[in-house]
Scaffold this active site. Structure first.
Site, short mmCIF file in Angstrom:
data_model
loop_
_atom_site.label_atom_id
_atom_site.label_comp_id
_atom_site.label_asym_id
_atom_site.label_seq_id
_atom_site.Cartn_x
_atom_site.Cartn_y
_atom_site.Cartn_z
CG ASN A 1 2.62 -126.68 -9.49
OD1 ASN A 1 1.43 -126.66 -9.19
ND2 ASN A 1 3.38 -125.59 -9.49
CD1 TRP A 2 -0.83 -131.78 -12.46
CD2 TRP A 2 -3.00 -132.26 -12.24
NE1 TRP A 2 -1.02 -133.06 -12.92
CE2 TRP A 2 -2.34 -133.38 -12.79
CE3 TRP A 2 -4.37 -132.34 -12.00
CZ2 TRP A 2 -3.02 -134.56 -13.12
CZ3 TRP A 2 -5.04 -133.52 -12.32
CH2 TRP A 2 -4.38 -134.61 -12.87
CE LYS A 3 2.98 -124.08 -12.70
NZ LYS A 3 3.83 -123.17 -13.43
CG HIS B 1 5.26 -122.02 -7.65
ND1 HIS B 1 5.09 -121.05 -8.60
CD2 HIS B 1 5.63 -123.14 -8.33
CE1 HIS B 1 5.33 -121.56 -9.80
NE2 HIS B 1 5.66 -122.84 -9.66
CD GLU C 1 3.09 -120.10 -11.66
OE1 GLU C 1 2.25 -120.89 -11.18
OE2 GLU C 1 3.75 -120.37 -12.68
CD GLU D 1 9.55 -124.58 -9.84
OE1 GLU D 1 9.20 -125.48 -10.61
OE2 GLU D 1 8.74 -123.80 -9.31
N GLY E 1 7.25 -122.28 -17.53
CA GLY E 1 6.21 -122.16 -18.55
C GLY E 1 6.66 -121.48 -19.83
CB SER F 1 10.74 -125.22 -19.51
OG SER F 1 9.94 -124.04 -19.58
N GLY G 1 5.47 -128.56 -14.19
CA GLY G 1 4.16 -127.94 -14.37
C GLY G 1 3.45 -128.52 -15.58
N GLY G 2 3.53 -127.81 -16.70
CA GLY G 2 2.78 -128.17 -17.91
C GLY G 2 2.87 -129.64 -18.30
P1 PGA Z 1 6.58 -125.63 -15.97
O1 PGA Z 1 6.23 -125.19 -14.47
O2 PGA Z 1 7.09 -127.05 -15.91
O3 PGA Z 1 5.26 -125.53 -16.70
O4 PGA Z 1 7.60 -124.69 -16.49
C1 PGA Z 1 7.06 -125.57 -13.40
C2 PGA Z 1 6.55 -125.00 -12.12
O5 PGA Z 1 6.04 -123.88 -12.10
O6 PGA Z 1 6.63 -125.66 -11.07
#
Ligand code: PGA
Length: 243
Positions: free
Chosen positions: A9-11, A92, A94, A164, A170, A205, A226-227
């Site tokens: 997930n590149w956000k 998600h 977010e 999640e 994050g 994470s 994500g990251g």
């Molecule tokens: P993260 O994000 O791996 O940076 O914690 C995961 C996500 O939000 O899908």
């Protein structure tokens, strides 16, 4: 047998110069044909990435529940599909937290995505206060019941659930392996027969160091990352760990 599934997930990260990173990810994925790999970049990169890297599944990070209309700034599921997307991340945290998305809205988005022939990654997860009060399982199962269309249970292979925990996204924090295993078993149980086929991913994470342990858990079929999905080196290590 459920296949392993690793989704990046590149956000709101990435531009044209990121396609070379995606190319390296596609090459890493091709070395692990037993793992399904997808990248969900921002809308602006979907078409370019899908054209440039036909072996990689490319996805969106959201869609609108309606097929078209006066919805400024939104993108319909069929538009994602036309741009080359094969899947979409929905619900998600977010989006749920930052844009006030309810379970009911997420459910309508899932229905729209399935109608457009997209695969879906449906996200659920509890905030820290709920975990600390010992209510995480009830909270996540209620989210799941509210956002998963009932009809889908007849077609389980088109949807993956991503657990999640919000406080793990994050932050570098992850639940204990026991807590991840317990939540995934609870989600699997709640899905009934459909749960045998539906992939349940862990997200929050995940990195090159902790992926092998998390992915070795029985009910963890893959990861939403994500990251660590922004760089081919770390994402390739997670793909390898999903073997
Ligand atoms: P993260 O994000 O791996 O940076 O914690 C995961 C996500 O939000 O899908």
């Amino acid at each position: 047998m459920r296949r392993s599934y690793v989704v990046g997930n590149w956000k709101m990260n990435g531009d044209g110069s990121s396609l070379s990173e995606a190319r390296s990810i596609a090459e890493a994925a091709s070395r692990h044909p037993e793992v399904d790999v997808a990248i969900c970049p921002p809308f602006t990169l979907i078409e370019r990435m899908a054209r440039a890297l036909p072996t990689l599944a490319v996805g969106g990070q959201d869609c609108h529940p309606a097929p078209s209309g006066a919805h400024t700034g939104s993108v319909a599921a069929a538009m994602l599909a036309e741009a080359g997307a094969k899947l979409v991340i929905l619900g998600h945290s977010e989006r749920r937290e930052g844009f006030g998305e309810s379970d009911e809205l997420v459910r309508r988005k899932v229905e729209a995505a399935l109608a457009a022939n997209l695969g879906v990654i449906l996200c659920v997860g509890e905030p820290l206060s709920v975990r600390e009060e010992g209510r995480a399982e009830a909270y996540v199962l209620a989210q799941l019941a509210g956002s998963l269309p009932y009809a889908l249970l007849a077609e389980p292979s088109r949807v993956a659930i991503a657990y999640e925990p919000i406080w793990a996204i994050g932050t570098g924090l992850t639940p204990s392996l026991e807590d991840i295993a317990a939540m995934h078993a609870a989600v699997r149980g709640a899905l009934g027969d459909a749960g045998e086929e539906m992939a349940i991913l862990y997200g929050g994470s995940v990195n090159a160091e902790n992926a092998a342990q998390i992915l070795s858990l029985d009910d963890v079929d893959g990861a939403l990352v994500g990251g660590a999905s922004l760089k081919a080196a770390s994402f390739a290590a997670i793909i390898a760990a999903a073997n």
